[in-house]
Motif scaffolding. Structure first.
Motif, mmCIF file in Angstrom:
data_model
loop_
_atom_site.group_PDB
_atom_site.id
_atom_site.type_symbol
_atom_site.label_atom_id
_atom_site.label_comp_id
_atom_site.label_asym_id
_atom_site.label_seq_id
_atom_site.Cartn_x
_atom_site.Cartn_y
_atom_site.Cartn_z
ATOM 1 N N GLU A 292 0.847 -1.193 0.000
ATOM 2 C CA GLU A 292 0.000 0.000 0.000
ATOM 3 C C GLU A 292 0.879 1.237 0.000
ATOM 4 O OE1 GLU A 292 -3.432 1.985 -0.296
ATOM 5 O OE2 GLU A 292 -3.532 -0.150 0.214
ATOM 6 N N VAL A 293 0.872 1.997 -1.094
ATOM 7 C CA VAL A 293 1.674 3.220 -1.162
ATOM 8 C C VAL A 293 1.052 4.253 -0.232
ATOM 9 C CG1 VAL A 293 2.486 5.102 -2.625
ATOM 10 C CG2 VAL A 293 2.378 2.762 -3.522
ATOM 11 N N ASN A 294 1.819 4.704 0.725
ATOM 12 C CA ASN A 294 1.357 5.682 1.701
ATOM 13 C C ASN A 294 2.057 7.023 1.505
ATOM 14 O OD1 ASN A 294 -0.530 4.238 3.532
ATOM 15 N ND2 ASN A 294 1.233 2.889 3.811
ATOM 16 N N PRO A 295 1.394 8.105 1.875
ATOM 17 C CA PRO A 295 1.995 9.424 1.685
ATOM 18 C C PRO A 295 3.334 9.630 2.378
ATOM 19 C CG PRO A 295 -0.342 9.648 2.029
ATOM 20 C CD PRO A 295 -0.012 8.211 2.312
ATOM 21 N N TYR A 296 3.565 8.946 3.510
ATOM 22 C CA TYR A 296 4.845 9.151 4.188
ATOM 23 C C TYR A 296 6.014 8.645 3.347
ATOM 24 C CZ TYR A 296 5.186 4.227 5.684
ATOM 25 O OH TYR A 296 5.292 2.860 5.714
ATOM 26 N N TRP A 297 5.711 7.865 2.315
ATOM 27 C CA TRP A 297 6.781 7.428 1.423
ATOM 28 C C TRP A 297 7.480 8.632 0.772
ATOM 29 C CZ3 TRP A 297 5.792 2.407 -1.793
ATOM 30 C CH2 TRP A 297 5.323 1.383 -0.949
ATOM 31 N N LEU A 298 6.751 9.729 0.618
ATOM 32 C CA LEU A 298 7.349 10.938 0.065
ATOM 33 C C LEU A 298 8.476 11.432 0.967
ATOM 34 C CD1 LEU A 298 7.374 13.256 -2.014
ATOM 35 C CD2 LEU A 298 5.711 14.426 -0.572
#
Length: 393
Positions: A292-298
């Motif tokens: 699941e790609v999550n915003p914190y990956w940014l």
């Protein structure tokens, strides 16, 4: 039983709940986009990245969900006319109507307590001070349950008044303080909420001392959760060093990898300039939620860029951009990485995809350093890019 850790976030942002069942089984209930109002009053996903994750625990019938803030991305800016603005406002309302608790402090009567003084004849005679209460009983349990019901309906102020009464009648009941603390968070009163969590932490620690070597004493098993809450609040209240200490303790007490703790810990490490440690924490958290790609990956991508890992940074930003293609911060960060890679034309094109008004914020030092708090190398490269497109001199 108590709830298991759950995760996630959409900037200050996407909330993922896990509600515990009586069998201690957790399941995801929803993703909710939420915006924490900043001191400036901007109703937007401010990538100071206050991620709100909600998880709950049950303690002998006393449900005490946890709210925490952390990492994420900015999906839209205050001036943006995009559809996300309306969606974020609506989802913030949904958050307010479903939020519930853990933590409070401040024994003295604060302004927000004064409102509870009139109009209700419910007895507030304090009980004699004794052992820390982990489980509510009698009138306290009734008031506490009513407060949770009001919170679930979105009536935060009414719930807060009941929690104030609970803390007066039973000042040593951990979760009375804790739920009151979350109503303070819901109203953006982070300083008071910090005190609330401090009180809850003190009570929980005292309970653990009392329970040590004592057979049959109900234990407070949520110290790591309360520390996570306070650390998350402090991270969003300009207290990065204190936040880091809380989150390190939370991680240690937890005793095993927890994606929610790691995401917040990584952000606190990042804010304190510990980029190598932050990269490790982000990487571990991502490995636990890789599907699941999550915003914190940014944030993880930018930390990798700060450390000189351009390929690793690009791999992550591409996946984030694929999921959140319209987010101004994602576009800005992707443009900076393209610039750093030497693809200047592509970088300018990507940066100019951001609408004029939100794009103008990327030349504001306070926005870059405080609101979205980008790492130094990202800000440096952004400066070159804004000059190249004519947004700065």
């Amino acid at each position: 039983g108590h709830s298991r850790a759950c995760s996630s976030n959409l900037n200050c942002s996407v909330m993922m709940w896990r509600m515990s069942s009586t069998a201690c089984c957790s399941k995801m209930m929803a993703f909710i986009t939420w915006t924490l109002l900043m001191a400036s009053g901007a109703d937007a996903f401010s990538s100071a990245n206050r991620r709100l994750s909600r998880r709950s625990q049950r303690q002998s019938g006393n449900e005490a969900p946890l709210v925490n803030f952390g990492c994420g991305i900015s999906l839209n800016d205050a001036e943006s006319d995009s559809a996300e603005t309306t969606a974020s406002t609506e989802s913030r309302r949904k958050f307010m109507s479903s939020m519930a608790s853990i933590g409070l402090a401040s024994v003295s009567l604060a302004p927000w307590q004064a409102g509870a003084e009139g109009g209700d004849n419910t007895s507030t005679t304090a009980l004699p001070e004794a052992e820390v209460q982990v489980v509510a009983t009698g009138d306290v349990k009734k008031l506490f349950t009513e407060g949770r019901a009001l919170e679930a309906q979105g009536n935060i102020l009414a719930a807060q008044r009941l929690y104030i009464k609970v803390t007066k009648i039973a000042p040593r009941f951990i979760y009375g303080w804790s739920n009151l603390g979350n109503t303070l968070v819901a109203q953006g009163q982070l300083g008071d909420a910090d005190g609330s969590y401090g009180k809850a932490i003190s009570l929980c620690e005292e309970n653990l001392r009392q329970a040590e070597g004592s057979f049959g004493t109900k234990r407070c098993d949520d110290l790591y959760l309360i520390l996570l809450n306070r650390g998350s609040v402090r991270m969003n209240n300009d207290m990065p060093k204190e936040a880091l200490l809380d989150l390190q303790r939370s991680n240690t007490i937890r005793g095993r990898p927890d994606s929610v703790i790691l995401q917040n810990l990584a952000r606190a490490q990042e804010l304190n300039g510990a980029f190598k440690q932050s990269d490790t924490s982000y990487t571990t958290a991502i490995s636990m939620t890789a599907n699941e790609v999550n915003p914190y990956w940014l944030r993880s991508s930018m930390v990798k860029y700060q450390l000189g890992d351009l390929n690793g940074a690009m791999d992550l930003i591409k996946r984030v951009e694929n999921r959140f293609p319209e987010a101004p911060e994602v576009r800005a960060a992707y443009a900076v990485l393209l610039w750093g890679k030497g693809e200047e034309d592509a970088a300018r094109k990507k940066f100019l995809e951001i609408p004029d008004r939100p794009r103008a914020r990327y030349v504001e030092e306070n926005y870059l350093s405080k609101t979205i708090a980008w790492p130094p190398k990202m800000k440096e490269e952004l400066g070159y890019l804004t000059k190249a497109v004519g947004d700065s001199n």
